[in-house]
Each structure stands twice: as C-alpha cells, then as structure tokens.
Design a protein around this motif. Structure first.
Motif, mmCIF file in Angstrom:
data_model
loop_
_atom_site.group_PDB
_atom_site.id
_atom_site.type_symbol
_atom_site.label_atom_id
_atom_site.label_comp_id
_atom_site.label_asym_id
_atom_site.label_seq_id
_atom_site.Cartn_x
_atom_site.Cartn_y
_atom_site.Cartn_z
ATOM 1 N N THR A 183 0.829 -1.207 0.000
ATOM 2 C CA THR A 183 0.000 0.000 0.000
ATOM 3 C C THR A 183 0.861 1.254 0.000
ATOM 4 O OG1 THR A 183 -1.781 -1.129 1.169
ATOM 5 C CG2 THR A 183 -1.751 1.289 1.287
ATOM 6 N N TYR A 184 1.804 1.343 0.935
ATOM 7 C CA TYR A 184 2.615 2.561 1.055
ATOM 8 C C TYR A 184 3.666 2.663 -0.044
ATOM 9 C CZ TYR A 184 0.036 3.686 5.143
ATOM 10 O OH TYR A 184 -1.010 4.022 5.978
ATOM 11 N N ALA A 185 4.159 1.531 -0.531
ATOM 12 C CA ALA A 185 5.068 1.574 -1.678
ATOM 13 C C ALA A 185 4.327 2.108 -2.899
ATOM 14 C CB ALA A 185 5.645 0.182 -1.960
ATOM 15 N N ALA A 186 3.099 1.663 -3.095
ATOM 16 C CA ALA A 186 2.311 2.161 -4.229
ATOM 17 C C ALA A 186 2.045 3.658 -4.085
ATOM 18 C CB ALA A 186 0.996 1.387 -4.332
ATOM 19 N N ILE A 187 1.760 4.106 -2.872
ATOM 20 C CA ILE A 187 1.497 5.537 -2.646
ATOM 21 C C ILE A 187 2.705 6.376 -3.040
ATOM 22 C CG2 ILE A 187 1.170 7.294 -0.832
ATOM 23 C CD1 ILE A 187 -0.730 5.221 0.528
ATOM 24 N N VAL A 188 3.893 6.001 -2.550
ATOM 25 C CA VAL A 188 5.066 6.826 -2.851
ATOM 26 C C VAL A 188 5.515 6.671 -4.306
ATOM 27 C CG1 VAL A 188 5.852 7.042 -0.462
ATOM 28 C CG2 VAL A 188 6.720 5.155 -1.862
ATOM 29 N N LEU A 189 5.294 5.508 -4.904
ATOM 30 C CA LEU A 189 5.633 5.346 -6.319
ATOM 31 C C LEU A 189 4.706 6.178 -7.201
ATOM 32 C CD1 LEU A 189 6.465 1.531 -6.447
ATOM 33 C CD2 LEU A 189 8.062 3.424 -6.793
ATOM 34 N N VAL A 190 3.418 6.201 -6.886
ATOM 35 C CA VAL A 190 2.487 7.046 -7.643
ATOM 36 C C VAL A 190 2.844 8.515 -7.446
ATOM 37 C CG1 VAL A 190 0.075 7.816 -7.775
ATOM 38 C CG2 VAL A 190 0.612 5.375 -7.753
ATOM 39 N N LEU B 88 13.669 9.920 -6.659
ATOM 40 C CA LEU B 88 14.351 8.741 -7.183
ATOM 41 C C LEU B 88 15.442 8.254 -6.235
ATOM 42 C CD1 LEU B 88 14.635 9.809 -10.919
ATOM 43 C CD2 LEU B 88 13.349 7.852 -10.045
ATOM 44 N N GLU B 89 16.144 9.198 -5.631
ATOM 45 C CA GLU B 89 17.247 8.851 -4.733
ATOM 46 C C GLU B 89 16.764 8.267 -3.408
ATOM 47 O OE1 GLU B 89 19.165 12.614 -4.430
ATOM 48 O OE2 GLU B 89 20.215 12.399 -6.335
ATOM 49 N N ASN B 90 15.509 8.495 -3.056
ATOM 50 C CA ASN B 90 15.013 8.048 -1.753
ATOM 51 C C ASN B 90 13.919 6.992 -1.834
ATOM 52 O OD1 ASN B 90 16.277 9.857 0.500
ATOM 53 N ND2 ASN B 90 15.990 11.132 -1.300
ATOM 54 N N ILE B 91 13.039 7.072 -2.825
ATOM 55 C CA ILE B 91 11.938 6.117 -2.926
ATOM 56 C C ILE B 91 12.417 4.776 -3.459
ATOM 57 C CG2 ILE B 91 9.740 5.652 -4.089
ATOM 58 C CD1 ILE B 91 9.094 8.661 -3.702
ATOM 59 N N ARG C 265 7.921 11.905 2.651
ATOM 60 C CA ARG C 265 8.137 12.160 1.216
ATOM 61 C C ARG C 265 7.075 13.094 0.641
ATOM 62 N NH1 ARG C 265 12.813 12.432 0.163
ATOM 63 N NH2 ARG C 265 12.057 12.815 -1.932
ATOM 64 N N ILE C 266 5.847 12.948 1.077
ATOM 65 C CA ILE C 266 4.789 13.843 0.600
ATOM 66 C C ILE C 266 5.055 15.259 1.090
ATOM 67 C CG2 ILE C 266 2.328 14.380 0.802
ATOM 68 C CD1 ILE C 266 1.914 11.243 0.773
ATOM 69 N N PHE C 267 5.412 15.382 2.377
ATOM 70 C CA PHE C 267 5.727 16.709 2.913
ATOM 71 C C PHE C 267 6.938 17.303 2.194
ATOM 72 C CE2 PHE C 267 7.754 19.701 5.781
ATOM 73 C CZ PHE C 267 6.687 20.523 6.092
ATOM 74 N N HIS C 268 7.938 16.470 1.900
ATOM 75 C CA HIS C 268 9.135 16.925 1.202
ATOM 76 C C HIS C 268 8.765 17.531 -0.151
ATOM 77 C CE1 HIS C 268 12.792 16.551 -1.284
ATOM 78 N NE2 HIS C 268 13.419 16.840 -0.164
ATOM 79 N N THR C 269 7.840 16.898 -0.849
ATOM 80 C CA THR C 269 7.405 17.416 -2.147
ATOM 81 C C THR C 269 6.773 18.791 -2.002
ATOM 82 O OG1 THR C 269 7.118 15.206 -3.054
ATOM 83 C CG2 THR C 269 5.900 16.986 -4.129
ATOM 84 N N PHE C 270 5.874 18.948 -1.035
ATOM 85 C CA PHE C 270 5.266 20.260 -0.814
ATOM 86 C C PHE C 270 6.323 21.287 -0.410
ATOM 87 C CE2 PHE C 270 1.285 17.790 -0.312
ATOM 88 C CZ PHE C 270 0.544 18.447 -1.268
#
Length: 155
Positions: A18-25, A80-83, A114-119
């Motif tokens: 579930t969480y791998a799919a979330i961060v990959l998407v 890419l470097e973290n996910i 990772r989501i917060f990092h993007t924002f």
C-alpha cells in the motif's frame, strides 16, 4: 520468510504494498508536474519538443532552462534517490517479519515525510522543513535496513 503465494495474506506485506504504491504514484506524478511546468513556462530540453512553437530560430528560444522547471526536476530526482531504496529495503523489511504496528509506523512516516518533502520543495517552504522531511524519510529507510541486516546477518 513468507512464501510468495502467502504474501498477499501477510498484513505487513499488504501494508508495504500500500505505502510503496502511494510513494511510487507520488513519484510518477512528479513527471506530470515537470511536464506542466515545462509547457506553462515554455522551457524545453530537447529541440523536437519545441516543434509546436515554430521552426529554426523561433523555436530555439524555447530550448532553455527555467528555475521553476529545474526545481521540480530536483524534487523528482530526490524522489528517485530516496523512494527507490525504500522500495527495495522496505520489501526486505516486510519479509523479515516485523510487528504490523512497527511496520506501519515505518511505512507511514516514510510516506508522510516524502509527501511533505514534495510540498516543501514545490511551494517552497523555508528551510529546515525540506531538510528535516528528507532526514526523517532517510532515517526510516536506515532503520528498516538495520532490521533487515540484524535479522539476516545476526548483527
């Protein structure tokens, strides 16, 4: 270790998936954000991408870099470097049989970081927000790697 036919019945593996799919998407969406910024800023990296804006010198002016496009690209590169390491280490971690609550904590913190990092990258938020969100996600991956190594190598 779980057998491959039993993985889908394993709650930890399902949480990982579930969480791998979330961060990959999320990482895949960064490609769309990059394309959006390239189109709206008219800043392209390849000559063939400028063809819709004319030929020759009139199209060459769109063959340039743009600060906003580069910022999005750096955020995508950071993904890419973290996910990618999370994807591999997280799988090994899930197969090592951790408690579900501990695994969920790792996976949720990583995804949230990772989501917060993007924002933090795209808005941009003032430092140290981006640096801290990167460090939290990185620490989670290191924590899972330690668990994998300690289980596999008896460290």
């Amino acid at each position: 270790m779980a057998k491959s036919t039993q993985l889908i019945d394993n709650e930890v593996f399902r949480a990982y998936a579930t969480y791998a799919a979330i961060v990959l998407v999320k990482m895949m969406l960064m490609s769309l954000v990059t394309a959006y910024f390239r189109i709206t800023r008219k800043a392209f990296a390849n000559p063939e991408d400028t063809a819709s804006f004319g030929k020759g010198d009139s199209a060459k002016k769109f063959l340039r870099t743009d600060a906003d496009v580069e910022r999005v690209r750096r955020g995508h590169l950071n993904d890419l470097e973290n996910i990618v390491p999370f994807f591999g280490i997280g799988l090994l971690y899930a197969l090592c049989g951790p408690d579900l609550s501990t695994a969920l904590l790792h996976f949720r913190i990583f995804a949230g970081a990772r989501i917060f990092h993007t924002f933090a990258y795209l808005i941009p938020l003032p430092q140290p927000s981006r640096g801290l969100s990167w460090a939290v996600g990185y620490a989670v991956t290191i924590s899972m790697a330690y668990k994998v190594l300690s289980k596999a190598l008896y460290l």
